[in-house]
Design an enzyme around this catalytic site. Structure first.
Site, PDB file in Angstrom:
ATOM      1  N   ASP A  49       0.839  -1.193   0.000  1.00 44.22           N
ATOM      2  CA  ASP A  49       0.000   0.000   0.000  1.00 44.22           C
ATOM      3  C   ASP A  49       0.875   1.243   0.000  1.00 44.22           C
ATOM      4  O   ASP A  49       1.845   1.343   0.761  1.00 44.22           O
ATOM      5  CB  ASP A  49      -0.897   0.001   1.238  1.00 44.22           C
ATOM      6  CG  ASP A  49      -1.783   1.232   1.303  1.00 44.22           C
ATOM      7  OD1 ASP A  49      -2.900   1.176   0.765  1.00 44.22           O
ATOM      8  OD2 ASP A  49      -1.357   2.253   1.888  1.00 44.22           O
ATOM      9  N   TYR A  54       2.802  10.487  -0.569  1.00 45.69           N
ATOM     10  CA  TYR A  54       3.967  10.114   0.234  1.00 45.69           C
ATOM     11  C   TYR A  54       5.245  10.565  -0.461  1.00 45.69           C
ATOM     12  O   TYR A  54       5.569  10.114  -1.558  1.00 45.69           O
ATOM     13  CB  TYR A  54       4.005   8.606   0.465  1.00 45.69           C
ATOM     14  CG  TYR A  54       2.834   8.042   1.243  1.00 45.69           C
ATOM     15  CD1 TYR A  54       2.028   8.853   2.047  1.00 45.69           C
ATOM     16  CD2 TYR A  54       2.525   6.687   1.179  1.00 45.69           C
ATOM     17  CE1 TYR A  54       0.958   8.328   2.748  1.00 45.69           C
ATOM     18  CE2 TYR A  54       1.458   6.151   1.889  1.00 45.69           C
ATOM     19  CZ  TYR A  54       0.675   6.983   2.667  1.00 45.69           C
ATOM     20  OH  TYR A  54      -0.391   6.461   3.368  1.00 45.69           O
ATOM     21  N   PRO A 207      -1.550  -0.007  13.482  1.00 45.03           N
ATOM     22  CA  PRO A 207      -1.977  -0.989  14.489  1.00 45.03           C
ATOM     23  C   PRO A 207      -1.092  -0.981  15.734  1.00 45.03           C
ATOM     24  O   PRO A 207      -1.503  -1.474  16.790  1.00 45.03           O
ATOM     25  CB  PRO A 207      -1.873  -2.327  13.745  1.00 45.03           C
ATOM     26  CG  PRO A 207      -0.837  -2.096  12.693  1.00 45.03           C
ATOM     27  CD  PRO A 207      -1.052  -0.670  12.256  1.00 45.03           C
ATOM     28  N   ALA A 209       0.005   1.857  16.978  1.00 44.84           N
ATOM     29  CA  ALA A 209      -0.182   3.206  17.540  1.00 44.84           C
ATOM     30  C   ALA A 209       1.093   4.027  17.444  1.00 44.84           C
ATOM     31  O   ALA A 209       1.620   4.517  18.450  1.00 44.84           O
ATOM     32  CB  ALA A 209      -0.673   3.131  18.987  1.00 44.84           C
ATOM     33  N   ARG A 228      10.073   8.035  16.458  1.00 47.21           N
ATOM     34  CA  ARG A 228       9.103   8.949  15.869  1.00 47.21           C
ATOM     35  C   ARG A 228       8.809  10.131  16.795  1.00 47.21           C
ATOM     36  O   ARG A 228       8.558  11.247  16.337  1.00 47.21           O
ATOM     37  CB  ARG A 228       7.811   8.195  15.540  1.00 47.21           C
ATOM     38  CG  ARG A 228       6.742   9.074  14.905  1.00 47.21           C
ATOM     39  CD  ARG A 228       5.646   8.260  14.279  1.00 47.21           C
ATOM     40  NE  ARG A 228       6.149   7.419  13.205  1.00 47.21           N
ATOM     41  CZ  ARG A 228       5.372   6.707  12.398  1.00 47.21           C
ATOM     42  NH1 ARG A 228       4.069   6.722  12.544  1.00 47.21           N
ATOM     43  NH2 ARG A 228       5.898   5.961  11.449  1.00 47.21           N
ATOM     44  N   GLY A 285       4.262  -0.492   8.518  1.00 48.17           N
ATOM     45  CA  GLY A 285       5.428   0.097   7.882  1.00 48.17           C
ATOM     46  C   GLY A 285       6.669  -0.351   8.617  1.00 48.17           C
ATOM     47  O   GLY A 285       6.588  -1.113   9.598  1.00 48.17           O
ATOM     48  N   ASN A 295       6.949  -8.294  12.403  1.00 48.71           N
ATOM     49  CA  ASN A 295       5.505  -8.092  12.284  1.00 48.71           C
ATOM     50  C   ASN A 295       4.810  -9.253  11.593  1.00 48.71           C
ATOM     51  O   ASN A 295       3.666  -9.590  11.921  1.00 48.71           O
ATOM     52  CB  ASN A 295       5.216  -6.790  11.529  1.00 48.71           C
ATOM     53  CG  ASN A 295       5.552  -5.555  12.335  1.00 48.71           C
ATOM     54  OD1 ASN A 295       5.446  -5.557  13.557  1.00 48.71           O
ATOM     55  ND2 ASN A 295       5.961  -4.497  11.657  1.00 48.71           N
TER      56      ASN A 295
END
Length: 336
Positions: A49, A54, A207, A209, A228, A285, A295
Protein backbone atom coordinates in the site's frame (compact mmCIF):
# COMPACT_ATOMS: atom_id res chain seq x y z
CA UNK A 1 1.51 -15.80 5.85
CA UNK A 2 -2.23 -15.74 6.32
CA UNK A 3 -4.42 -14.55 3.43
CA UNK A 4 -7.87 -13.03 3.74
CA UNK A 5 -10.54 -11.86 1.32
CA UNK A 6 -10.77 -8.10 0.95
CA UNK A 7 -14.28 -7.50 2.16
CA UNK A 8 -16.87 -9.36 0.12
CA UNK A 9 -14.71 -9.25 -3.00
CA UNK A 10 -13.06 -12.31 -4.50
CA UNK A 11 -9.54 -10.88 -4.11
CA UNK A 12 -7.34 -12.29 -1.38
CA UNK A 13 -4.63 -10.18 0.22
CA UNK A 14 -1.90 -10.88 2.76
CA UNK A 15 -3.13 -10.29 6.31
CA UNK A 16 0.05 -8.30 6.88
CA UNK A 17 0.15 -5.58 4.24
CA UNK A 18 3.31 -3.54 3.79
CA UNK A 19 2.83 0.23 3.89
CA UNK A 20 5.33 2.11 1.76
CA UNK A 21 5.91 5.71 2.76
CA UNK A 22 8.89 8.05 2.71
CA UNK A 23 9.17 11.37 4.46
CA UNK A 24 12.18 12.91 2.77
CA UNK A 25 13.07 10.76 -0.20
CA UNK A 26 16.82 10.74 0.46
CA UNK A 27 18.97 8.02 -1.10
CA UNK A 28 19.64 6.37 2.27
CA UNK A 29 15.93 6.20 3.03
CA UNK A 30 15.18 4.92 -0.46
CA UNK A 31 17.73 2.13 -0.08
CA UNK A 32 16.30 1.07 3.28
CA UNK A 33 12.76 1.23 1.90
CA UNK A 34 13.78 -1.07 -0.94
CA UNK A 35 15.37 -3.49 1.54
CA UNK A 36 12.14 -3.49 3.55
CA UNK A 37 10.08 -4.28 0.44
CA UNK A 38 12.39 -7.16 -0.46
CA UNK A 39 12.16 -8.49 3.11
CA UNK A 40 8.37 -8.24 2.91
CA UNK A 41 8.37 -10.33 -0.26
CA UNK A 42 10.71 -12.88 1.29
CA UNK A 43 8.40 -13.07 4.32
CA UNK A 44 5.35 -13.92 2.22
CA UNK A 45 3.75 -10.48 1.98
CA UNK A 46 2.14 -9.96 -1.42
CA UNK A 47 0.11 -6.81 -0.70
CA UNK A 48 1.64 -3.33 -0.78
CA UNK A 49 0.00 0.00 0.00
CA UNK A 50 1.26 3.46 -0.91
CA UNK A 51 -0.11 6.89 -1.89
CA UNK A 52 0.75 9.61 -4.37
CA UNK A 53 1.29 12.13 -1.57
CA UNK A 54 3.97 10.11 0.23
CA UNK A 55 7.19 12.05 -0.36
CA UNK A 56 5.33 13.79 -3.20
CA UNK A 57 5.43 10.74 -5.44
CA UNK A 58 8.83 9.36 -4.48
CA UNK A 59 7.33 6.56 -2.38
CA UNK A 60 5.45 5.23 -5.40
CA UNK A 61 8.63 5.37 -7.47
CA UNK A 62 10.62 3.48 -4.83
CA UNK A 63 7.91 0.84 -4.45
CA UNK A 64 7.62 0.37 -8.20
CA UNK A 65 11.38 -0.02 -8.57
CA UNK A 66 11.55 -2.49 -5.66
CA UNK A 67 8.79 -4.63 -7.18
CA UNK A 68 10.14 -4.53 -10.72
CA UNK A 69 10.70 -8.01 -12.06
CA UNK A 70 8.10 -9.61 -9.78
CA UNK A 71 5.17 -11.40 -11.40
CA UNK A 72 2.50 -8.69 -11.41
CA UNK A 73 -0.37 -11.16 -11.07
CA UNK A 74 1.12 -12.41 -7.80
CA UNK A 75 0.99 -8.97 -6.18
CA UNK A 76 -1.76 -6.72 -4.87
CA UNK A 77 -0.74 -3.07 -5.15
CA UNK A 78 -2.80 -0.27 -3.62
CA UNK A 79 -2.45 3.48 -3.86
CA UNK A 80 -4.48 6.54 -2.88
CA UNK A 81 -5.52 9.96 -4.13
CA UNK A 82 -6.66 13.20 -2.44
CA UNK A 83 -3.83 15.17 -0.81
CA UNK A 84 -1.78 17.76 -2.74
CA UNK A 85 0.85 16.40 -5.11
CA UNK A 86 3.13 17.96 -7.68
CA UNK A 87 3.55 21.71 -7.35
CA UNK A 88 0.38 21.93 -5.26
CA UNK A 89 -1.73 23.84 -7.75
CA UNK A 90 -5.45 24.47 -7.41
CA UNK A 91 -6.42 21.14 -8.96
CA UNK A 92 -3.53 19.03 -7.64
CA UNK A 93 -5.69 17.84 -4.75
CA UNK A 94 -9.14 16.66 -3.72
CA UNK A 95 -11.50 14.20 -5.40
CA UNK A 96 -12.58 16.13 -8.46
CA UNK A 97 -12.86 14.23 -11.74
CA UNK A 98 -9.87 16.15 -13.01
CA UNK A 99 -7.63 15.24 -10.08
CA UNK A 100 -8.68 11.58 -9.91
CA UNK A 101 -8.14 10.92 -13.62
CA UNK A 102 -4.83 12.77 -13.66
CA UNK A 103 -3.89 11.22 -10.32
CA UNK A 104 -4.24 7.61 -11.44
CA UNK A 105 -2.12 8.26 -14.51
CA UNK A 106 0.59 9.84 -12.38
CA UNK A 107 0.54 6.97 -9.90
CA UNK A 108 0.76 4.32 -12.62
CA UNK A 109 3.64 6.18 -14.26
CA UNK A 110 5.58 6.35 -10.99
CA UNK A 111 4.82 2.73 -10.10
CA UNK A 112 5.74 1.54 -13.59
CA UNK A 113 2.53 -0.50 -13.76
CA UNK A 114 -0.49 -0.76 -16.04
CA UNK A 115 -2.99 -0.95 -13.18
CA UNK A 116 -3.38 -1.00 -9.42
CA UNK A 117 -5.50 -3.54 -7.63
CA UNK A 118 -7.11 -0.97 -5.34
CA UNK A 119 -7.48 2.79 -5.81
CA UNK A 120 -8.52 4.61 -2.65
CA UNK A 121 -9.91 8.00 -1.74
CA UNK A 122 -7.39 9.17 0.87
CA UNK A 123 -10.01 11.36 2.56
CA UNK A 124 -13.58 12.52 1.89
CA UNK A 125 -13.86 15.69 -0.19
CA UNK A 126 -16.66 17.94 1.06
CA UNK A 127 -16.05 20.38 -1.81
CA UNK A 128 -16.73 17.93 -4.65
CA UNK A 129 -20.12 16.29 -5.28
CA UNK A 130 -19.90 12.64 -4.31
CA UNK A 131 -21.56 11.74 -7.61
CA UNK A 132 -18.66 13.34 -9.51
CA UNK A 133 -16.11 11.51 -7.39
CA UNK A 134 -17.72 8.10 -7.75
CA UNK A 135 -18.27 8.52 -11.50
CA UNK A 136 -14.58 9.31 -11.90
CA UNK A 137 -13.58 6.25 -9.86
CA UNK A 138 -15.94 4.12 -11.95
CA UNK A 139 -14.30 5.40 -15.12
CA UNK A 140 -10.86 4.53 -13.72
CA UNK A 141 -12.08 0.96 -13.16
CA UNK A 142 -13.71 0.71 -16.57
CA UNK A 143 -10.49 1.92 -18.18
CA UNK A 144 -8.69 -1.01 -16.53
CA UNK A 145 -6.45 1.25 -14.46
CA UNK A 146 -7.79 -0.08 -11.14
CA UNK A 147 -9.63 -3.28 -10.29
CA UNK A 148 -11.40 -2.15 -7.12
CA UNK A 149 -12.00 1.08 -5.24
CA UNK A 150 -11.79 1.91 -1.55
CA UNK A 151 -11.85 4.79 0.91
CA UNK A 152 -9.72 5.93 3.82
CA UNK A 153 -10.97 7.62 7.00
CA UNK A 154 -14.59 8.01 5.85
CA UNK A 155 -17.54 8.03 8.23
CA UNK A 156 -20.18 5.30 8.17
CA UNK A 157 -22.65 7.68 6.49
CA UNK A 158 -20.14 8.68 3.82
CA UNK A 159 -19.34 5.01 3.14
CA UNK A 160 -23.02 4.14 2.85
CA UNK A 161 -23.68 6.92 0.35
CA UNK A 162 -20.63 6.00 -1.72
CA UNK A 163 -21.56 2.33 -1.71
CA UNK A 164 -25.04 3.09 -3.04
CA UNK A 165 -23.53 5.07 -5.92
CA UNK A 166 -20.97 2.34 -6.61
CA UNK A 167 -23.79 -0.19 -6.93
CA UNK A 168 -25.59 2.09 -9.39
CA UNK A 169 -22.39 2.51 -11.40
CA UNK A 170 -21.60 -1.19 -11.36
CA UNK A 171 -18.20 -0.98 -9.65
CA UNK A 172 -16.87 -2.62 -6.51
CA UNK A 173 -16.29 -0.46 -3.42
CA UNK A 174 -14.59 -3.07 -1.26
CA UNK A 175 -12.50 -1.47 1.47
CA UNK A 176 -12.03 1.11 4.20
CA UNK A 177 -8.58 2.15 5.44
CA UNK A 178 -8.90 3.67 8.93
CA UNK A 179 -6.62 4.04 11.90
CA UNK A 180 -7.21 1.17 14.34
CA UNK A 181 -5.32 -0.16 17.33
CA UNK A 182 -5.79 -1.28 20.92
CA UNK A 183 -5.63 2.40 21.88
CA UNK A 184 -7.68 3.86 19.02
CA UNK A 185 -10.96 2.01 18.47
CA UNK A 186 -13.27 4.68 17.08
CA UNK A 187 -14.31 2.61 14.05
CA UNK A 188 -15.88 -0.14 16.14
CA UNK A 189 -19.11 1.71 16.93
CA UNK A 190 -20.33 2.67 13.45
CA UNK A 191 -17.81 2.13 10.64
CA UNK A 192 -17.23 -1.58 11.24
CA UNK A 193 -20.93 -2.52 11.51
CA UNK A 194 -21.71 -0.53 8.34
CA UNK A 195 -18.85 -2.16 6.45
CA UNK A 196 -19.90 -5.62 7.64
CA UNK A 197 -23.38 -4.94 6.29
CA UNK A 198 -22.18 -3.58 2.95
CA UNK A 199 -19.32 -6.01 2.37
CA UNK A 200 -16.29 -3.75 2.87
CA UNK A 201 -13.17 -4.98 4.64
CA UNK A 202 -10.87 -2.88 6.81
CA UNK A 203 -7.21 -2.34 5.89
CA UNK A 204 -6.15 -0.77 9.16
CA UNK A 205 -3.19 1.57 9.61
CA UNK A 206 -1.14 2.30 12.71
CA UNK A 207 -1.98 -0.99 14.49
CA UNK A 208 1.02 -0.35 16.76
CA UNK A 209 -0.18 3.21 17.54
CA UNK A 210 2.78 4.97 15.95
CA UNK A 211 5.12 2.64 17.83
CA UNK A 212 3.71 3.28 21.31
CA UNK A 213 2.40 -0.29 21.61
CA UNK A 214 5.91 -1.68 21.18
CA UNK A 215 6.55 -0.53 24.75
CA UNK A 216 9.70 1.38 23.82
CA UNK A 217 8.34 4.64 25.25
CA UNK A 218 8.57 4.52 29.04
CA UNK A 219 6.73 6.86 31.41
CA UNK A 220 9.01 9.51 32.86
CA UNK A 221 11.91 8.65 30.55
CA UNK A 222 13.42 10.42 27.55
CA UNK A 223 12.23 9.22 24.18
CA UNK A 224 14.56 6.80 22.34
CA UNK A 225 16.94 8.59 19.98
CA UNK A 226 15.77 8.45 16.38
CA UNK A 227 12.22 7.42 17.33
CA UNK A 228 9.10 8.95 15.87
CA UNK A 229 8.55 10.97 19.04
CA UNK A 230 11.79 12.85 18.31
CA UNK A 231 10.97 13.55 14.64
CA UNK A 232 10.19 17.26 14.49
CA UNK A 233 9.32 17.03 10.79
CA UNK A 234 5.89 15.62 11.64
CA UNK A 235 6.26 12.33 13.46
CA UNK A 236 6.38 13.94 16.88
CA UNK A 237 3.06 15.72 16.46
CA UNK A 238 1.36 12.58 15.16
CA UNK A 239 2.35 10.48 18.15
CA UNK A 240 2.07 13.13 20.87
CA UNK A 241 -1.48 12.25 21.96
CA UNK A 242 -0.30 8.80 23.08
CA UNK A 243 2.73 10.04 25.02
CA UNK A 244 1.19 10.85 28.38
CA UNK A 245 2.34 8.97 31.46
CA UNK A 246 -1.04 7.34 32.08
CA UNK A 247 -1.16 5.78 28.62
CA UNK A 248 2.50 4.76 28.68
CA UNK A 249 2.14 3.17 32.11
CA UNK A 250 -0.86 1.16 31.01
CA UNK A 251 0.91 0.05 27.83
CA UNK A 252 3.76 -1.36 29.94
CA UNK A 253 1.17 -3.64 31.58
CA UNK A 254 0.76 -5.39 28.22
CA UNK A 255 4.30 -6.79 28.35
CA UNK A 256 3.49 -9.82 30.54
CA UNK A 257 0.41 -10.60 28.43
CA UNK A 258 2.56 -10.65 25.29
CA UNK A 259 5.23 -12.67 27.07
CA UNK A 260 2.76 -15.33 28.17
CA UNK A 261 1.73 -15.75 24.52
CA UNK A 262 5.32 -15.89 23.27
CA UNK A 263 4.88 -12.63 21.35
CA UNK A 264 6.65 -9.30 21.28
CA UNK A 265 4.47 -6.35 22.21
CA UNK A 266 4.42 -5.26 18.55
CA UNK A 267 3.26 -8.71 17.47
CA UNK A 268 0.55 -8.66 20.13
CA UNK A 269 -0.69 -5.30 18.83
CA UNK A 270 -0.83 -6.49 15.21
CA UNK A 271 -2.48 -9.80 16.16
CA UNK A 272 -5.06 -7.83 18.20
CA UNK A 273 -6.35 -5.85 15.21
CA UNK A 274 -6.42 -9.01 13.07
CA UNK A 275 -8.70 -10.57 15.69
CA UNK A 276 -11.50 -8.31 14.40
CA UNK A 277 -13.37 -10.36 11.78
CA UNK A 278 -13.97 -7.27 9.63
CA UNK A 279 -10.25 -6.53 9.35
CA UNK A 280 -8.84 -7.88 6.10
CA UNK A 281 -5.29 -6.70 6.74
CA UNK A 282 -3.06 -4.88 9.18
CA UNK A 283 -1.02 -2.22 7.42
CA UNK A 284 2.50 -2.09 8.81
CA UNK A 285 5.43 0.10 7.88
CA UNK A 286 9.05 -0.29 8.84
CA UNK A 287 12.20 1.75 9.15
CA UNK A 288 14.35 -1.41 9.22
CA UNK A 289 13.94 -4.76 7.42
CA UNK A 290 13.98 -6.70 10.70
CA UNK A 291 10.82 -4.90 11.78
CA UNK A 292 9.03 -6.36 8.76
CA UNK A 293 10.13 -9.88 9.66
CA UNK A 294 8.94 -9.38 13.26
CA UNK A 295 5.50 -8.09 12.28
CA UNK A 296 4.89 -10.99 9.91
CA UNK A 297 5.00 -13.36 12.87
CA UNK A 298 1.66 -11.94 14.03
CA UNK A 299 -0.15 -13.41 11.01
CA UNK A 300 -2.32 -16.35 11.98
CA UNK A 301 -1.97 -15.75 15.74
CA UNK A 302 -5.17 -16.22 17.72
CA UNK A 303 -5.28 -14.37 21.03
CA UNK A 304 -7.28 -16.32 23.65
CA UNK A 305 -10.40 -14.72 25.10
CA UNK A 306 -8.85 -14.38 28.56
CA UNK A 307 -5.89 -12.50 27.08
CA UNK A 308 -8.22 -10.19 25.16
CA UNK A 309 -10.01 -9.39 28.41
CA UNK A 310 -6.68 -8.83 30.14
CA UNK A 311 -5.69 -6.34 27.42
CA UNK A 312 -8.90 -4.37 27.97
CA UNK A 313 -8.38 -4.37 31.71
CA UNK A 314 -4.77 -3.23 31.38
CA UNK A 315 -5.59 -0.30 29.08
CA UNK A 316 -8.77 0.76 30.84
CA UNK A 317 -10.02 4.26 30.10
CA UNK A 318 -7.05 5.43 28.01
CA UNK A 319 -8.67 3.70 25.01
CA UNK A 320 -10.29 6.14 22.56
CA UNK A 321 -13.56 4.72 21.26
CA UNK A 322 -15.89 7.66 20.54
CA UNK A 323 -17.32 7.02 17.02
CA UNK A 324 -17.95 10.76 16.59
CA UNK A 325 -14.19 11.21 16.19
CA UNK A 326 -14.25 9.49 12.79
CA UNK A 327 -15.73 12.63 11.26
CA UNK A 328 -12.74 14.68 12.42
CA UNK A 329 -10.64 13.06 9.68
CA UNK A 330 -12.69 14.81 7.00
CA UNK A 331 -10.88 18.06 6.08
CA UNK A 332 -13.15 21.10 6.28
CA UNK A 333 -10.97 23.31 4.14
CA UNK A 334 -8.93 22.83 1.03
CA UNK A 335 -5.55 21.30 1.90
CA UNK A 336 -3.65 23.79 -0.26
Amino acid sequence: MEFRYLGRSGMQISAITYGNWLTHGSQVENDVATQCVRTALDSGITTFDTADVYANGRAEEVLGAALAGERRESLEVFTKVYWPVGPGGRNDQGLSRKHILEGIDGSLRRLGMDYVDLYQAHRYDVFTPLEETMQAFADVVRAGKALYIGVSEWTAEQIREAHALAVELGVSLVSSQPQYSMLHRIIEGEVVPTCEELGLGQIVWSPIAQGVLTGKYKPGEDYPAGSRATDESGGASAISRFLNDDTLTRVQALAPIAGDLGLSMAQLAVAWVLQNANVSAALVGASRPEQVAENVEAAGVRIPDDAMKAIDAALGDVVVSDPAQVARSTPRKRPA
